[in-house]
Design a protein around this motif. Structure first.
Motif, PDB file in Angstrom:
ATOM      1  N   VAL A 157      42.840  25.017  30.699  1.00 50.68           N
ATOM      2  CA  VAL A 157      43.357  26.334  30.370  1.00 50.68           C
ATOM      3  C   VAL A 157      42.495  27.045  29.359  1.00 50.68           C
ATOM      4  N   ALA A 158      41.731  26.305  28.547  1.00 49.56           N
ATOM      5  CA  ALA A 158      40.889  26.953  27.556  1.00 49.56           C
ATOM      6  C   ALA A 158      39.656  27.547  28.187  1.00 49.56           C
ATOM      7  N   GLY A 159      39.111  26.897  29.209  1.00 50.35           N
ATOM      8  CA  GLY A 159      37.881  27.386  29.812  1.00 50.35           C
ATOM      9  C   GLY A 159      36.690  26.963  28.992  1.00 50.35           C
ATOM     10  N   ALA A 160      35.510  27.278  29.483  1.00 49.29           N
ATOM     11  CA  ALA A 160      34.286  26.867  28.792  1.00 49.29           C
ATOM     12  C   ALA A 160      33.371  28.040  28.540  1.00 49.29           C
ATOM     13  N   GLY A 161      33.941  29.236  28.319  1.00 49.23           N
ATOM     14  CA  GLY A 161      33.117  30.418  28.072  1.00 49.23           C
ATOM     15  C   GLY A 161      32.415  30.319  26.738  1.00 49.23           C
ATOM     16  N   GLY A 162      31.208  30.874  26.657  1.00 51.73           N
ATOM     17  CA  GLY A 162      30.448  30.873  25.418  1.00 51.73           C
ATOM     18  C   GLY A 162      30.904  31.972  24.492  1.00 51.73           C
ATOM     19  N   ALA A 163      30.501  31.890  23.232  1.00 54.94           N
ATOM     20  CA  ALA A 163      30.925  32.878  22.248  1.00 54.94           C
ATOM     21  C   ALA A 163      30.388  34.256  22.556  1.00 54.94           C
ATOM     22  N   SER A 164      29.300  34.353  23.304  1.00 56.16           N
ATOM     23  CA  SER A 164      28.735  35.660  23.605  1.00 56.16           C
ATOM     24  C   SER A 164      29.663  36.513  24.441  1.00 56.16           C
ATOM     25  N   ALA A 165      30.648  35.904  25.085  1.00 58.46           N
ATOM     26  CA  ALA A 165      31.582  36.685  25.894  1.00 58.46           C
ATOM     27  C   ALA A 165      32.389  37.643  25.046  1.00 58.46           C
ATOM     28  N   ILE A 190      26.918  42.600  17.395  1.00 60.62           N
ATOM     29  CA  ILE A 190      25.928  43.606  17.782  1.00 60.62           C
ATOM     30  C   ILE A 190      24.730  43.552  16.842  1.00 60.62           C
ATOM     31  N   ASP A 191      25.000  43.547  15.558  1.00 58.93           N
ATOM     32  CA  ASP A 191      23.925  43.556  14.568  1.00 58.93           C
ATOM     33  C   ASP A 191      23.119  42.259  14.583  1.00 58.93           C
ATOM     34  N   GLU A 192      23.758  41.163  14.972  1.00 62.61           N
ATOM     35  CA  GLU A 192      23.036  39.899  15.066  1.00 62.61           C
ATOM     36  C   GLU A 192      22.091  39.886  16.261  1.00 62.61           C
ATOM     37  N   GLN A 193      22.417  40.621  17.311  1.00 67.75           N
ATOM     38  CA  GLN A 193      21.616  40.581  18.533  1.00 67.75           C
ATOM     39  C   GLN A 193      20.508  41.629  18.577  1.00 67.75           C
ATOM     40  N   LEU A 194      20.700  42.752  17.882  1.00 68.19           N
ATOM     41  CA  LEU A 194      19.746  43.848  17.990  1.00 68.19           C
ATOM     42  C   LEU A 194      18.969  44.041  16.688  1.00 68.19           C
ATOM     43  N   ASP A 195      17.673  44.303  16.817  1.00 62.44           N
ATOM     44  CA  ASP A 195      16.841  44.564  15.646  1.00 62.44           C
ATOM     45  C   ASP A 195      17.112  45.950  15.072  1.00 62.44           C
ATOM     46  N   GLU A 196      17.409  46.904  15.935  1.00 61.79           N
ATOM     47  CA  GLU A 196      17.729  48.255  15.505  1.00 61.79           C
ATOM     48  C   GLU A 196      19.194  48.546  15.817  1.00 61.79           C
ATOM     49  N   SER A 197      19.832  49.312  14.939  1.00 61.76           N
ATOM     50  CA  SER A 197      21.258  49.559  15.087  1.00 61.76           C
ATOM     51  C   SER A 197      21.558  50.341  16.363  1.00 61.76           C
ATOM     52  N   LEU A 198      22.608  49.926  17.041  1.00 60.38           N
ATOM     53  CA  LEU A 198      23.056  50.630  18.241  1.00 60.38           C
ATOM     54  C   LEU A 198      23.726  51.950  17.886  1.00 60.38           C
ATOM     55  N   PHE A 199      24.253  52.039  16.663  1.00 62.83           N
ATOM     56  CA  PHE A 199      24.990  53.212  16.214  1.00 62.83           C
ATOM     57  C   PHE A 199      24.405  53.770  14.919  1.00 62.83           C
ATOM     58  N   VAL A 200      24.774  55.012  14.594  1.00 64.25           N
ATOM     59  CA  VAL A 200      24.308  55.658  13.370  1.00 64.25           C
ATOM     60  C   VAL A 200      25.506  55.968  12.478  1.00 64.25           C
ATOM     61  N   GLN A 245      26.577  43.180  34.458  1.00 67.62           N
ATOM     62  CA  GLN A 245      25.994  44.392  33.923  1.00 67.62           C
ATOM     63  C   GLN A 245      26.026  45.534  34.935  1.00 67.62           C
ATOM     64  N   GLN A 246      27.101  45.608  35.721  1.00 73.24           N
ATOM     65  CA  GLN A 246      27.211  46.672  36.691  1.00 73.24           C
ATOM     66  C   GLN A 246      27.360  48.013  35.984  1.00 73.24           C
ATOM     67  N   GLN A 298      33.409  56.450  29.981  1.00 72.60           N
ATOM     68  CA  GLN A 298      32.709  55.351  30.646  1.00 72.60           C
ATOM     69  C   GLN A 298      33.400  54.049  30.287  1.00 72.60           C
ATOM     70  N   THR A 299      33.730  53.232  31.293  1.00 69.82           N
ATOM     71  CA  THR A 299      34.468  51.992  31.046  1.00 69.82           C
ATOM     72  C   THR A 299      33.812  50.811  31.763  1.00 69.82           C
ATOM     73  N   PRO A 300      32.653  50.365  31.291  1.00 71.78           N
ATOM     74  CA  PRO A 300      32.028  49.194  31.923  1.00 71.78           C
ATOM     75  C   PRO A 300      32.879  47.950  31.723  1.00 71.78           C
ATOM     76  N   ASP A 301      32.930  47.100  32.738  1.00 70.35           N
ATOM     77  CA  ASP A 301      33.732  45.883  32.641  1.00 70.35           C
ATOM     78  C   ASP A 301      33.274  44.996  31.489  1.00 70.35           C
ATOM     79  N   ALA A 302      31.990  45.037  31.165  1.00 70.14           N
ATOM     80  CA  ALA A 302      31.455  44.193  30.099  1.00 70.14           C
ATOM     81  C   ALA A 302      31.639  44.809  28.717  1.00 70.14           C
ATOM     82  N   GLY A 303      32.313  45.962  28.636  1.00 67.18           N
ATOM     83  CA  GLY A 303      32.538  46.585  27.339  1.00 67.18           C
ATOM     84  C   GLY A 303      31.246  46.929  26.629  1.00 67.18           C
ATOM     85  N   VAL A 304      31.235  46.747  25.315  1.00 68.86           N
ATOM     86  CA  VAL A 304      30.065  47.120  24.526  1.00 68.86           C
ATOM     87  C   VAL A 304      28.861  46.245  24.862  1.00 68.86           C
ATOM     88  N   ASN A 305      29.096  45.073  25.463  1.00 65.58           N
ATOM     89  CA  ASN A 305      27.992  44.203  25.848  1.00 65.58           C
ATOM     90  C   ASN A 305      27.065  44.886  26.846  1.00 65.58           C
TER      91      ASN A 305
END
Length: 379
Positions: A9-17, A127-137, A29-30, A92-99
């Protein structure tokens, strides 16, 4: 509870989800769904104007903000904003959200959106851990910014501005008892009592914002050195960990367990839908609720930054804040919103709010969730 059952029931998804939207799951990434009004003018999907000459504002968010089966603020916000401003608002509503937008940034592709609605502190850290430049201002020129409750502000850089907040609590069903009335425990330690074996449904913290907030609350209650031991005890007492809030709440609604980790505004929707409130009781463990404010921010590569700022300021108006709270079944982020009496009666706020700051989460969040996944979802 046997390990095999727990892991199933817990599943094995990674934290990146958890990079998905606040109430959604991770996904592919549709291309995102874009919602607009049909008419005589032709609307662009990534431009700034329509054939009729008015501006196009593209706002990304999670799906439930626009098309929840109960009520959602998206349609109302679009109508109200367009009635006042010379603009067409597209969701805009991508299934992957902000990812979805993080992946675009990693590939060097423009976001093709002006603002994002639905950020929380945990998402911002990732977000800040993954990107070198900020996604937002940082937000600038917002006349209503001073009305935001300072206790809900979670971005030290001033990019994500809170527009509502929820408190994570237990929801329990008084009628689920073999004899008498079922009553949820009052403390985290009480959840470990044998009388509550198999009675709790919660969400995987690597794939659910609600589940991650509950995990953080256990870290606050038991400490960094004790939370994994506490979860081991929860597992031994039969906790069921499902993937998402929708999964766990559906199981709860079907009577599979008398307690579920959810939101303290649960009675608001229950009352509106005519449900039995005995099946929607609220329990704040240790007299606390984990505050999980949602924020909005302007993309760094926004094609229409001035209109994005207008929209964010519009979102903070007292009457708009009240409407968002009612339709999104959350608390407003400002101190100026006046809520309807029935909403104020059934929306429960905890005696004490608990939350982790951006600074506390930075450098720790991935470690905490990865450690949980390694212990409970990878064996």
């Amino acid at each position: 509870m046997k390990r095999r059952t727990f892991l199933k029931v817990a599943g094995a998804g990674g934290a990146s989800a958890m990079l998905a939207g606040c109430t959604g799951d991770g996904g592919g990434q549709q291309e995102p769904t874009t919602t607009t009004e049909s008419g005589d003018s032709t609307t662009t999907t990534n431009g700034t104007t329509t054939g009729g000459g008015n501006q196009v504002l593209t706002v990304a968010t999670y799906g439930a903000f626009v098309d929840a089966p109960s009520s959602s603020p998206g349609v109302w916000l679009k109508q109200e904003f367009e009635s006042e401003f010379d603009a067409t608002l597209e969701w805009q509503t991508p299934d992957a959200g902000v990812n979805y937008y993080i992946e675009r940034a990693l590939r060097g592709v423009e976001s093709d959106a002006d603002a994002y609605v639905g950020l929380d502190a945990q998402m911002l850290v990732r977000i800040d851990e993954q990107l070198d430049e900020s996604l937002f201002v940082p937000a600038e020129g917002l006349s209503n910014l001073g009305d935001v409750n300072e206790e809900l502000e979670f971005d030290p850089q001033g990019r994500a501005i809170p527009y509502d907040t929820g408190y994570i609590s237990l929801v329990y069903d008084e009628t689920q008892a073999e004899s008498g009335t079922f009553t949820a425990p009052e403390t985290f330690d009480g959840l470990l009592d044998s009388e509550f074996e198999g009675d709790l449904l919660c969400q995987n913290p690597t794939s659910s914002a609600t589940g991650q907030a509950f995990l953080l609350h256990t870290i606050d209650a038991k400490g960094e050195d004790g939370y994994l031991d506490y979860w081991a005890q929860l597992k031994d007492n039969g906790v069921r960990v499902l993937g998402t809030w929708e999964d766990s709440y559906t199981a709860y609604s079907n009577g599979e367990a008398p307690m579920v980790v959810s939101y303290s505004t649960d009675q608001v929707y229950a009352k509106e839908s005519g449900a039995d409130l005995a099946k929607h009781q609220i329990r704040f463990l240790n007299d606390q609720g984990y505050a999980n404010p949602e924020g909005m921010a302007q993309f760094a590569d926004a094609a229409n930054p001035s209109m994005a700022a207008e929209f964010m300021d519009f979102m903070l108006r007292p009457e708009v804040q009240a409407e968002i709270a009612v339709r999104n079944v959350q608390f407003p982020a400002t101190t100026t919103a006046e809520l309807p009496a029935d909403f104020a009666e059934y929306a429960k706020a905890p005696p004490e709010a608990v939350t982790f700051s951006y600074e506390r989460l930075k450098g720790n969040l991935s470690e905490w969730t990865d450690a949980w996944a390694q212990e409970f979802a990878s064996k």
